[in-house]
Enzyme design. Sequence first.
Site, PDB file in Angstrom:
ATOM      1  N   ASN A   1      32.834  17.811 -13.730  1.00 17.98           N
ATOM      2  CA  ASN A   1      32.537  16.644 -12.895  1.00 17.98           C
ATOM      3  C   ASN A   1      33.795  15.783 -12.796  1.00 17.98           C
ATOM      4  O   ASN A   1      34.225  15.196 -13.776  1.00 17.98           O
ATOM      5  CB  ASN A   1      31.382  15.852 -13.515  1.00 17.98           C
ATOM      6  CG  ASN A   1      30.989  14.630 -12.704  1.00 17.98           C
ATOM      7  OD1 ASN A   1      31.692  14.210 -11.783  1.00 17.98           O
ATOM      8  ND2 ASN A   1      29.848  14.043 -13.050  1.00 17.98           N
TER       9      ASN A   1
ATOM     10  N   CYS B   1      30.903   8.158  -8.810  1.00 18.00           N
ATOM     11  CA  CYS B   1      30.623   9.467  -8.215  1.00 18.00           C
ATOM     12  C   CYS B   1      30.395   9.405  -6.711  1.00 18.00           C
ATOM     13  O   CYS B   1      30.623  10.386  -6.003  1.00 18.00           O
ATOM     14  CB  CYS B   1      29.404  10.103  -8.889  1.00 18.00           C
ATOM     15  SG  CYS B   1      29.629  10.386 -10.661  1.00 18.00           S
TER      16      CYS B   1
ATOM     17  N   HIS C   1      28.019  16.191  -4.512  1.00 19.61           N
ATOM     18  CA  HIS C   1      28.842  15.767  -5.645  1.00 19.61           C
ATOM     19  C   HIS C   1      28.589  16.718  -6.804  1.00 19.61           C
ATOM     20  O   HIS C   1      27.441  17.063  -7.106  1.00 19.61           O
ATOM     21  CB  HIS C   1      28.493  14.337  -6.039  1.00 19.61           C
ATOM     22  CG  HIS C   1      28.962  13.969  -7.414  1.00 19.61           C
ATOM     23  ND1 HIS C   1      30.269  14.093  -7.791  1.00 19.61           N
ATOM     24  CD2 HIS C   1      28.285  13.507  -8.488  1.00 19.61           C
ATOM     25  CE1 HIS C   1      30.387  13.716  -9.063  1.00 19.61           C
ATOM     26  NE2 HIS C   1      29.193  13.361  -9.497  1.00 19.61           N
TER      27      HIS C   1
END
Length: 335
Positions: free
Chosen positions: A292, A114, A262
């Site tokens: 995501n 991430c 993020h």
Amino acid sequence: MYHSKIIGLGFYVPDNVVTNADLSKIMDTNDEWIQERTGIKERRHIIRGEDNTTKMGVKAAKIAINRAGIENDEIDFIIFATLSPDYFFPGPGVSVQKDLGLKTVGALDVRNQCSGFIYALSVADQYIKTGMYKNILVIGSEVHSTGLDMTDRGRGVSVIFGDGAGAAVLSREEDLSKGILSTHLHSEGLYAEELVVKAPSMADRWVSDIIADNNPADESFFPYMNGQFVFKNAVVRFSEVIMEGLNANDLQVSDINMLVPHQANLRISQFIQQKFKLSDDQVFNNIQKYGNTTAASIPIALTEAWEQGKIKSGDVVVLAAFGSGFTWASAIIKW
């Protein structure tokens, strides 16, 4: 001495939209449950045979290069961030080099999940600051859909992730008041197994072992996440690394024009927004549409924010990420 400046942005997501209602047909879940816990309404999944990690990265890169106003052969170096490469080796960076016809320029692959795009951005920033390269292509691209447990057993994780790619072209900036002002990178490997895919691996769960076992109950090759623990650590590290970047540049929270976090979970973004007392106009979220997409999430969100006119010349833009590893990072940019 130079600064590096983002001169082109692009993103690509597959056409295949998967809604929460679609997921409720194949596992015991529903729209209300997913939105309440993650904020996600839909995500994109590739159609197998049409897209993969490299192909999506190339599509995003072409848009970014075109918007940068340069030719392919003006790219000096490639940095590709992903946790989902098409092959165990080689990494997708060299495939992008081939597909874009970039002769023999170097290609570097980054595995920081991430936080991958900011880590990659940091590497590109240093190469440009030292004068080694002039134009660097940075890509974040992920395919999650082919590796998720799309059953009731995996629903807590599988509803979160989507596929997509984003790209940025960085170039030299002689005005040291503009461009990337600083980047800040951290990790805490103590908690590496709190968000992990354990197999297949070169350590003890290689492909041949899994095939030989033929054990459908084996969960080692699906993502595992200790959700509450990850959330608690994320909100702390997000806050710390944002403040670290602001302090390094003598900036205040009030100086932030746009925070692009993020896109891990809308609840994390909302927590940070409330903690820093930022308005809706100061934070950009698009997890509702894409889920995501790990290393792709920041470049996708950054591109959309720029396309929508939410980022303007002179703005202070903050990028921040937290994820598996644990790793976390931030970048402070004067647009």
